[in-house]
Scaffold this active site. Structure first.
Site, PDB file in Angstrom:
ATOM      1  N   GLU A   1       1.927  -1.237   1.003  1.00 55.11           N
ATOM      2  CA  GLU A   1       3.001  -2.261   2.032  1.00 55.11           C
ATOM      3  C   GLU A   1       4.074  -1.890   2.189  1.00 55.11           C
ATOM      4  OE1 GLU A   1       2.975  -6.232  -1.013  1.00 55.11           O
ATOM      5  OE2 GLU A   1       3.421  -4.091  -2.120  1.00 55.11           O
TER       6      GLU A   1
ATOM      7  N   GLU B   1      -8.047  -2.537  -7.283  1.00 58.64           N
ATOM      8  CA  GLU B   1      -7.426  -2.524  -5.890  1.00 58.64           C
ATOM      9  C   GLU B   1      -6.458  -1.636  -5.405  1.00 58.64           C
ATOM     10  OE1 GLU B   1      -4.421  -5.926  -6.666  1.00 58.64           O
ATOM     11  OE2 GLU B   1      -2.711  -5.559  -4.670  1.00 58.64           O
TER      12      GLU B   1
ATOM     13  N   ASP C   1      -3.405  -0.245  -2.467  1.00 60.74           N
ATOM     14  CA  ASP C   1      -2.236  -1.140  -1.312  1.00 60.74           C
ATOM     15  C   ASP C   1      -1.504  -0.482  -0.631  1.00 60.74           C
ATOM     16  OD1 ASP C   1      -2.920  -3.763  -2.618  1.00 60.74           O
ATOM     17  OD2 ASP C   1      -0.871  -3.116  -4.265  1.00 60.74           O
TER      18      ASP C   1
END
Ligand SMILES: *[C@@H]1O[C@H](CO)[C@@H](O)[C@H](O)[C@H]1NC(C)=O
Length: 296
Positions: free
Chosen positions: A113, A109, A111
């Site tokens: 955010e 993953e 990311d």
């Protein structure tokens, strides 16, 4: 009369390239922004919308639900750009997640955010990298602009050598392939692009102290100018990059590394805008910092 036939044939020949130039122009630029082609709304019902002739996607969050979308394609390496305009005003408690992820228990993953904040207080851009299910690699930043006032480009360059997170072309984080010293690197599992807007007020803003103000709902985040022209689409065990049409070796992004200007800008961001780095958090890792921290 043979001569006039020849003449009209010439005219036709003149027109065909013109037609070729005019007709596909809408579809060739479509790859840079064609939400219906590249994405599907996965949750939140009418809170997620594709608007403006396919050029704009909006997610919203109210007390009942957030919303989200995911890419139709899976990618194994790519240079993927998206422009986002984040929830404005009092966005405390809201989380806009934009990430790549594979499936399964040993997933990979990458990311981004975005943690909202009270009006006038800075957003936190939270980043993480998971390889084979292992994360705990958070780096957080403030931004050098107001990410709610306009669209800005958030990019992930992911190739076999490294992952680079960039904001408006400025690298903010680099995660190198350090398999040679025993750090797993995402390179075997294809990933989809996901995004969602949700209520994270149990932790997002000042560790959960500041709650979402539902009187300001619905909250909205907007997306445009998606571009994955330089990405390898993974489909039924095959990569679009290894087809004879576009040999992987000819794609410079697949072997791209940060040049000295990139390195310099990365250091500028890390010095001035980084607010958390797991690699400096000795208290969190009393047994010693993660391996990759001592080799960058
Ligand atoms: C919100 O603003 C405060 C005060 O400037 C800051 O410390 C914090 O990092 C900001 N972001 C979040 C998500 O709390």
């Amino acid at each position: 009369m043979p001569s006039s036939t020849t003449c009209s044939n010439y005219l036709l020949l003149l027109f065909i390239p013109l037609l070729i130039c005019i007709l596909p122009s809408s579809s060739s630029s479509s790859s840079s922004s064609n939400f219906n082609q590249h994405f599907q709304i996965t949750w939140g019902d009418a809170r997620a919308k594709i608007l403006n002739n396919d050029q704009l996607l909006t997610l919203s969050l109210d007390k009942a639900s957030g919303s989200g979308f995911q890419s139709k394609n899976q990618y194994l390496f790519g240079k993927i750009d998206m422009q986002l305009k984040l929830v404005s005003g009092n966005s405390a408690g809201t989380v806009t997640a934009y990430y790549l992820s594979s499936k399964g228990g040993a997933w990979d993953e990458i990311d981004f955010e975005f943690l909202g904040n009270l009006s006038g207080q800075p957003y936190t851009l939270h980043t993480n990298v998971f390889s084979q299910g292992k994360g705990n690699r958070e780096q957080q930043f403030h931004l050098w602009f107001d990410p709610t006032a306009d669209f800005h480009t958030y990019s992930i360059l992911w190739n076999p050598q490294l992952i680079v997170f960039s904001v408006d072309g400025t690298p903010i984080r680099e995660f190198k392939n350090l398999e040679s010293i025993g750090v797993a690197f995402p390179k075997k599992q294809a990933m989809r692009i996901y995004s969602s807007l949700w209520n994270g007020d149990d932790w997002a803003t000042r560790g959960g102290l500041i709650k979402t103000d539902w009187s300001k709902a619905p909250f909205t985040a907007s997306y445009r100018n998606f571009n994955a022209d330089n990405a390898c689409i993974w489909n039924s065990g095959k990569s679009s990059c290894t087809s004879s049409k576009s040999p992987a070796s000819s794609a410079s992004w697949l072997s791209q590394e940060l040049d000295s200007t990139g390195q310099q800008r990365l250091r500028w961001v890390q010095k001035n805008y980084m607010i958390y780095n797991y690699c400096s958090d000795k208290k969190r890792f009393p047994q010693g910092l993660p391996l990759e921290c001592t080799h960058s």
